[in-house]
Design a protein around this motif. Structure first.
Motif, PDB file in Angstrom:
ATOM      1  N   ALA A 379      40.149  40.643  46.230  1.00  0.00           N
ATOM      2  CA  ALA A 379      39.705  39.754  45.032  1.00  0.00           C
ATOM      3  C   ALA A 379      38.443  39.701  44.747  1.00  0.00           C
ATOM      4  CB  ALA A 379      41.015  38.537  44.379  1.00  0.00           C
ATOM      5  N   LYS A 380      38.261  38.782  46.261  1.00  0.00           N
ATOM      6  CA  LYS A 380      36.904  38.655  46.391  1.00  0.00           C
ATOM      7  C   LYS A 380      35.764  39.398  46.272  1.00  0.00           C
ATOM      8  CE  LYS A 380      38.579  34.617  49.352  1.00  0.00           C
ATOM      9  NZ  LYS A 380      37.945  33.767  50.862  1.00  0.00           N
ATOM     10  N   LEU A 381      36.076  40.721  46.800  1.00  0.00           N
ATOM     11  CA  LEU A 381      35.001  42.110  46.600  1.00  0.00           C
ATOM     12  C   LEU A 381      34.761  42.488  44.932  1.00  0.00           C
ATOM     13  CD1 LEU A 381      36.901  44.501  49.864  1.00  0.00           C
ATOM     14  CD2 LEU A 381      34.528  42.977  49.653  1.00  0.00           C
ATOM     15  N   ASN A 382      35.547  41.834  44.353  1.00  0.00           N
ATOM     16  CA  ASN A 382      35.773  41.874  42.664  1.00  0.00           C
ATOM     17  C   ASN A 382      36.337  42.969  42.453  1.00  0.00           C
ATOM     18  OD1 ASN A 382      34.618  40.504  40.083  1.00  0.00           O
ATOM     19  ND2 ASN A 382      32.547  41.647  40.044  1.00  0.00           N
ATOM     20  N   ILE A 383      36.748  43.512  43.174  1.00  0.00           N
ATOM     21  CA  ILE A 383      37.530  44.634  42.060  1.00  0.00           C
ATOM     22  C   ILE A 383      38.820  44.471  41.433  1.00  0.00           C
ATOM     23  CG2 ILE A 383      39.118  46.766  43.299  1.00  0.00           C
ATOM     24  CD1 ILE A 383      38.486  45.873  45.910  1.00  0.00           C
ATOM     25  N   HIS A 384      38.655  44.944  40.177  1.00  0.00           N
ATOM     26  CA  HIS A 384      39.879  45.197  39.109  1.00  0.00           C
ATOM     27  C   HIS A 384      41.158  44.599  39.612  1.00  0.00           C
ATOM     28  CE1 HIS A 384      41.064  45.268  34.954  1.00  0.00           C
ATOM     29  NE2 HIS A 384      40.283  44.822  35.248  1.00  0.00           N
ATOM     30  N   ARG A 385      41.889  43.554  39.007  1.00  0.00           N
ATOM     31  CA  ARG A 385      43.607  43.298  39.329  1.00  0.00           C
ATOM     32  C   ARG A 385      43.983  44.406  39.481  1.00  0.00           C
ATOM     33  NH1 ARG A 385      41.713  41.480  34.591  1.00  0.00           N
ATOM     34  NH2 ARG A 385      43.432  41.563  32.911  1.00  0.00           N
ATOM     35  N   HIS A 386      43.824  45.311  38.465  1.00  0.00           N
ATOM     36  CA  HIS A 386      44.537  46.399  38.100  1.00  0.00           C
ATOM     37  C   HIS A 386      44.230  47.557  39.157  1.00  0.00           C
ATOM     38  CE1 HIS A 386      46.443  45.452  34.147  1.00  0.00           C
ATOM     39  NE2 HIS A 386      45.189  45.290  33.718  1.00  0.00           N
ATOM     40  N   ARG A 387      43.634  47.653  39.557  1.00  0.00           N
ATOM     41  CA  ARG A 387      43.253  47.984  40.985  1.00  0.00           C
ATOM     42  C   ARG A 387      43.711  48.084  42.435  1.00  0.00           C
ATOM     43  NH1 ARG A 387      43.141  53.786  42.815  1.00  0.00           N
ATOM     44  NH2 ARG A 387      41.443  53.786  44.842  1.00  0.00           N
ATOM     45  N   ILE A 388      44.319  46.379  42.221  1.00  0.00           N
ATOM     46  CA  ILE A 388      44.553  45.946  43.069  1.00  0.00           C
ATOM     47  C   ILE A 388      46.115  45.915  43.662  1.00  0.00           C
ATOM     48  CG2 ILE A 388      44.345  43.890  44.661  1.00  0.00           C
ATOM     49  CD1 ILE A 388      41.937  42.750  43.386  1.00  0.00           C
ATOM     50  N   ALA A 389      46.477  46.129  41.536  1.00  0.00           N
ATOM     51  CA  ALA A 389      48.233  46.173  42.133  1.00  0.00           C
ATOM     52  C   ALA A 389      48.409  47.303  42.291  1.00  0.00           C
ATOM     53  CB  ALA A 389      47.725  45.997  40.561  1.00  0.00           C
ATOM     54  N   GLU A 390      47.344  48.607  41.748  1.00  0.00           N
ATOM     55  CA  GLU A 390      48.249  49.566  42.705  1.00  0.00           C
ATOM     56  C   GLU A 390      47.741  49.714  44.123  1.00  0.00           C
ATOM     57  OE1 GLU A 390      45.100  52.433  40.343  1.00  0.00           O
ATOM     58  OE2 GLU A 390      46.473  52.273  38.735  1.00  0.00           O
ATOM     59  N   GLN A 391      47.349  49.524  44.477  1.00  0.00           N
ATOM     60  CA  GLN A 391      46.871  49.360  46.284  1.00  0.00           C
ATOM     61  C   GLN A 391      47.675  48.943  46.979  1.00  0.00           C
ATOM     62  OE1 GLN A 391      42.865  48.650  47.635  1.00  0.00           O
ATOM     63  NE2 GLN A 391      41.755  49.939  46.391  1.00  0.00           N
ATOM     64  N   CYS A 392      48.070  47.821  45.981  1.00  0.00           N
ATOM     65  CA  CYS A 392      49.533  46.915  47.248  1.00  0.00           C
ATOM     66  C   CYS A 392      50.954  47.293  46.150  1.00  0.00           C
ATOM     67  CB  CYS A 392      49.119  45.572  46.634  1.00  0.00           C
ATOM     68  SG  CYS A 392      46.924  44.605  47.107  1.00  0.00           S
ATOM     69  N   GLY A 393      51.147  48.114  45.632  1.00  0.00           N
ATOM     70  CA  GLY A 393      52.672  47.980  44.437  1.00  0.00           C
ATOM     71  C   GLY A 393      53.075  47.241  44.565  1.00  0.00           C
ATOM     72  N   ILE A 394      52.042  45.871  44.196  1.00  0.00           N
ATOM     73  CA  ILE A 394      52.945  45.262  42.732  1.00  0.00           C
ATOM     74  C   ILE A 394      52.316  45.088  41.841  1.00  0.00           C
ATOM     75  CG2 ILE A 394      53.487  43.312  45.424  1.00  0.00           C
ATOM     76  CD1 ILE A 394      50.396  42.236  44.140  1.00  0.00           C
ATOM     77  N   SER A 395      52.742  44.573  41.120  1.00  0.00           N
ATOM     78  CA  SER A 395      52.647  44.263  39.574  1.00  0.00           C
ATOM     79  C   SER A 395      51.449  42.883  39.512  1.00  0.00           C
ATOM     80  CB  SER A 395      54.239  43.286  37.818  1.00  0.00           C
ATOM     81  OG  SER A 395      53.044  42.202  39.449  1.00  0.00           O
ATOM     82  N   SER A 396      50.425  43.542  38.458  1.00  0.00           N
ATOM     83  CA  SER A 396      48.802  43.166  37.755  1.00  0.00           C
ATOM     84  C   SER A 396      49.037  41.179  37.345  1.00  0.00           C
ATOM     85  CB  SER A 396      48.454  43.695  36.554  1.00  0.00           C
ATOM     86  OG  SER A 396      49.074  43.405  35.798  1.00  0.00           O
ATOM     87  N   GLY A 397      50.335  40.884  37.363  1.00  0.00           N
ATOM     88  CA  GLY A 397      50.731  39.704  36.578  1.00  0.00           C
ATOM     89  C   GLY A 397      50.559  39.354  38.316  1.00  0.00           C
ATOM     90  N   ALA A 398      50.937  39.510  39.235  1.00  0.00           N
ATOM     91  CA  ALA A 398      51.669  38.602  40.665  1.00  0.00           C
ATOM     92  C   ALA A 398      50.303  39.290  40.684  1.00  0.00           C
ATOM     93  CB  ALA A 398      52.514  39.839  41.041  1.00  0.00           C
ATOM     94  N   VAL A 399      49.481  39.551  40.928  1.00  0.00           N
ATOM     95  CA  VAL A 399      47.988  39.475  41.287  1.00  0.00           C
ATOM     96  C   VAL A 399      47.100  38.431  40.973  1.00  0.00           C
ATOM     97  CG1 VAL A 399      45.832  40.714  41.763  1.00  0.00           C
ATOM     98  CG2 VAL A 399      47.564  42.012  41.780  1.00  0.00           C
ATOM     99  N   GLU A 400      47.606  38.223  39.181  1.00  0.00           N
ATOM    100  CA  GLU A 400      46.773  37.016  38.474  1.00  0.00           C
ATOM    101  C   GLU A 400      46.657  35.795  38.866  1.00  0.00           C
ATOM    102  OE1 GLU A 400      47.434  38.022  35.027  1.00  0.00           O
ATOM    103  OE2 GLU A 400      45.960  39.367  33.940  1.00  0.00           O
ATOM    104  N   GLN A 401      48.643  35.838  39.384  1.00  0.00           N
ATOM    105  CA  GLN A 401      48.863  34.477  39.917  1.00  0.00           C
ATOM    106  C   GLN A 401      48.375  33.987  41.223  1.00  0.00           C
ATOM    107  OE1 GLN A 401      53.248  34.824  39.442  1.00  0.00           O
ATOM    108  NE2 GLN A 401      53.759  34.395  36.822  1.00  0.00           N
ATOM    109  N   ILE A 402      47.863  35.039  42.264  1.00  0.00           N
ATOM    110  CA  ILE A 402      47.640  34.546  43.550  1.00  0.00           C
ATOM    111  C   ILE A 402      46.594  34.557  43.040  1.00  0.00           C
ATOM    112  CG2 ILE A 402      47.448  35.724  45.300  1.00  0.00           C
ATOM    113  CD1 ILE A 402      49.617  37.393  45.251  1.00  0.00           C
ATOM    114  N   ILE A 403      45.138  35.366  42.192  1.00  0.00           N
ATOM    115  CA  ILE A 403      43.680  34.828  42.095  1.00  0.00           C
ATOM    116  C   ILE A 403      43.608  33.545  41.549  1.00  0.00           C
ATOM    117  CG2 ILE A 403      41.665  35.373  40.794  1.00  0.00           C
ATOM    118  CD1 ILE A 403      42.708  38.699  41.284  1.00  0.00           C
ATOM    119  N   SER A 404      44.874  33.265  41.038  1.00  0.00           N
ATOM    120  CA  SER A 404      44.769  31.815  39.928  1.00  0.00           C
ATOM    121  C   SER A 404      44.937  30.888  41.229  1.00  0.00           C
ATOM    122  CB  SER A 404      45.660  31.793  39.536  1.00  0.00           C
ATOM    123  OG  SER A 404      47.250  31.463  39.432  1.00  0.00           O
TER     124      SER A 404
END
Length: 481
Positions: A379-404
């Motif tokens: 997330a600090k590398l400014n990668i899109h949350r959908h791309r992070i979710a695909e790489q980590c195998g989780i939902s984009s909502g979980a990524v958003e919660q961790i970022i917030s």
């Protein structure tokens, strides 16, 4: 210049008319000497140009404003226009009050009116030798004399002819008595206007109306207004307003009836909201008279002190419930199990756990510390949350919660997106100028419109430094025949 001494409850316009009558000066020369213009139209009860008049008569302009005009009522009931009313009336620009429709024009078929009481005129002639215009009689919508319980007579004022040396009330023998309700309302208005002499009023009208309505039982425990009950009792109190069962005989009665009907018809959704948005002082007077029935009670009203123990209890109970949720999450129970026990949604419980640093157990996927750190790093590398979710195998909502949940991370990503967008728009302008070095600003704006407007709004200084200098306008000197 010395104006005649003001009589009790006399209007400023009445003093000016009496001065012209005693001195013999023409109204046009008086306006030119006082206001530097012959074409001056003075409003009957919101007379402008008070400071020039006070400077020539060596009087205090605030005293004239608060005792010889209806400005105190407008300042009290319309606090949002306070600065505009004061500056317009004190300066020589009284017409600015009605520009932009902050206040109604109080006109009747293209003309203003002046009202008087025949018995008051006779008493003034007997006591002072001359009749004069009373300030309280000029309140818009008022139809009865506050002293004698009779209907007010009226006269139309044509445009730009308000200042006439012979325009004073004339007693007549035709007297018609007004209703008790009209007389009580006029007495309330006179008492309120007489007590509004302070320059500053700290009364909050919204809080005043709400507290009084709550005291009368028109507000529920949850703070909602019982609109139907309130409006039914309000209309029953003013059932025969104005003028009892008799039909209105002049325009002023039609005007007051129109104000009352518009207020009662538009208040069923939210009376206080409509009243605060409307600029009718007479509607405020109707509601104030119905709520308090006495002007001194209105001005000296003590707001009831509410018991806030239930508020503190609710806060304490919410804190205890929240601590109970945290205890269940810390015990190692799964998110689904805590959801079944508490009835709270999984998103709420997950956000609560992340904000308090609690590791949660989830059956579908377990987000451990390593995966959490990896998501934050991406997330600090400014990668899109959908791309992070695909790489980590989780939902984009979980990524958003961790970022917030990470402090300052969301604002950092927002700043990164802004810098990236600004860099793209800058490159677009620079490349176009390199390709067309002799271009002008108009062509750059036409061909790079999106980048030009974005930089004009967000990076104006850089845009001005990197645009070609503006070309001067060439005049076409045509030969005159």
């Amino acid at each position: 210049m010395v104006l005649p001494y003001p009589y009790p409850d006399e209007l400023l316009l009445s003093r000016l008319i009496r001065y012209l009558r005693l001195s013999g000066e023409q109204p046009s020369s008086f306006c030119l000497r006082t206001f530097n213009s012959r074409r001056v139209s003075l409003h009957p009860f919101l007379t402008g140009g008070i400071s020039p008049i006070a400077s020539m008569t060596n009087e205090d302009p605030d005293t004239i404003l608060y005792t010889q005009t209806l400005a105190p009522l407008f300042l009290f009931f319309l606090p949002k226009y306070r600065n505009k009313i004061l500056t317009s009336l004190l300066s020589n620009k009284g017409i600015n009050i009605f520009k932009g429709k902050p206040l109604p024009t109080f006109s009747h078929r293209g003309s203003r009116i002046l009202k008087w009481c025949s018995i008051c005129a006779k008493e003034n002639i007997y006591d002072y030798g001359v009749s004069y215009w009373h300030r309280t009689h000029q309140i818009p919508g008022l139809t009865s004399c506050y002293k004698h319980n009779i209907k007010l007579s009226f006269i139309k004022l044509l445009s730009r002819k308000q200042l006439i040396d012979k325009l004073l009330p004339i007693p007549n023998d035709e007297i018609t008595y007004s209703s008790t309700l009209d007389f009580r309302l006029s007495s309330f208005c006179y008492e309120l206007l007489s007590n509004l002499k302070n320059k500053e009023s700290n009364i909050n009208l919204v809080l005043l109306y709400k507290s009084r309505l709550d005291e009368l039982g028109f507000v529920t425990k949850n703070g909602h207004l019982r609109t139907s009950k309130m409006m039914s009792e309000f209309e029953s109190s003013f059932k025969y307003f104005p003028d009892g069962n008799k039909a209105p005989t002049n325009e002023e009665y039609d005007h007051s009836q129109y104000i009352f009907s518009s207020f009662s018809n538009n208040c069923y959704l939210h009376p206080l909201r409509y009243l605060l948005q409307s600029n009718s002082v007479f509607q405020h007077l109707l509601l104030s008279h119905w709520l308090f029935d006495d002007a001194k009670h209105l001005l000296q009203y003590d707001f009831p002190i509410k018991n806030n123990k239930h508020v503190h209890k609710s806060k304490e109970s919410d804190y205890k419930i929240k601590q109970h949720y945290l205890t269940l999450l810390k015990s190692g129970s799964s998110l689904s199990e805590v959801h079944r026990q508490t009835g709270k949604s999984k998103n709420y419980l997950k956000t609560l756990a992340l904000n308090n640093g609690i590791t949660i157990n989830s059956k579908p996927h377990f987000i451990n510390k390593e995966l959490h750190h990896r998501i934050v790093k991406l997330a600090k590398l400014n990668i899109h949350r959908h791309r992070i979710a695909e790489q980590c195998g989780i939902s984009s909502g979980a990524v958003e919660q961790i970022i917030s949940s990470e402090k300052g991370l969301a604002s950092w990503r927002k700043q990164c997106r802004f810098e990236s967008r600004r860099r793209c728009h800058r490159v677009c302008i620079i490349r176009y100028r390199q390709k067309y070095p002799l271009t002008i600003r108009k062509e750059i704006k036409k061909n790079c419109y999106a980048s030009f407007m974005w930089l004009y709004k967000h990076d104006h200084q850089w845009l001005e430094c990197n645009l070609p200098p503006p070309t001067k306008v060439k005049k076409n000197n045509r030969s005159k025949a």
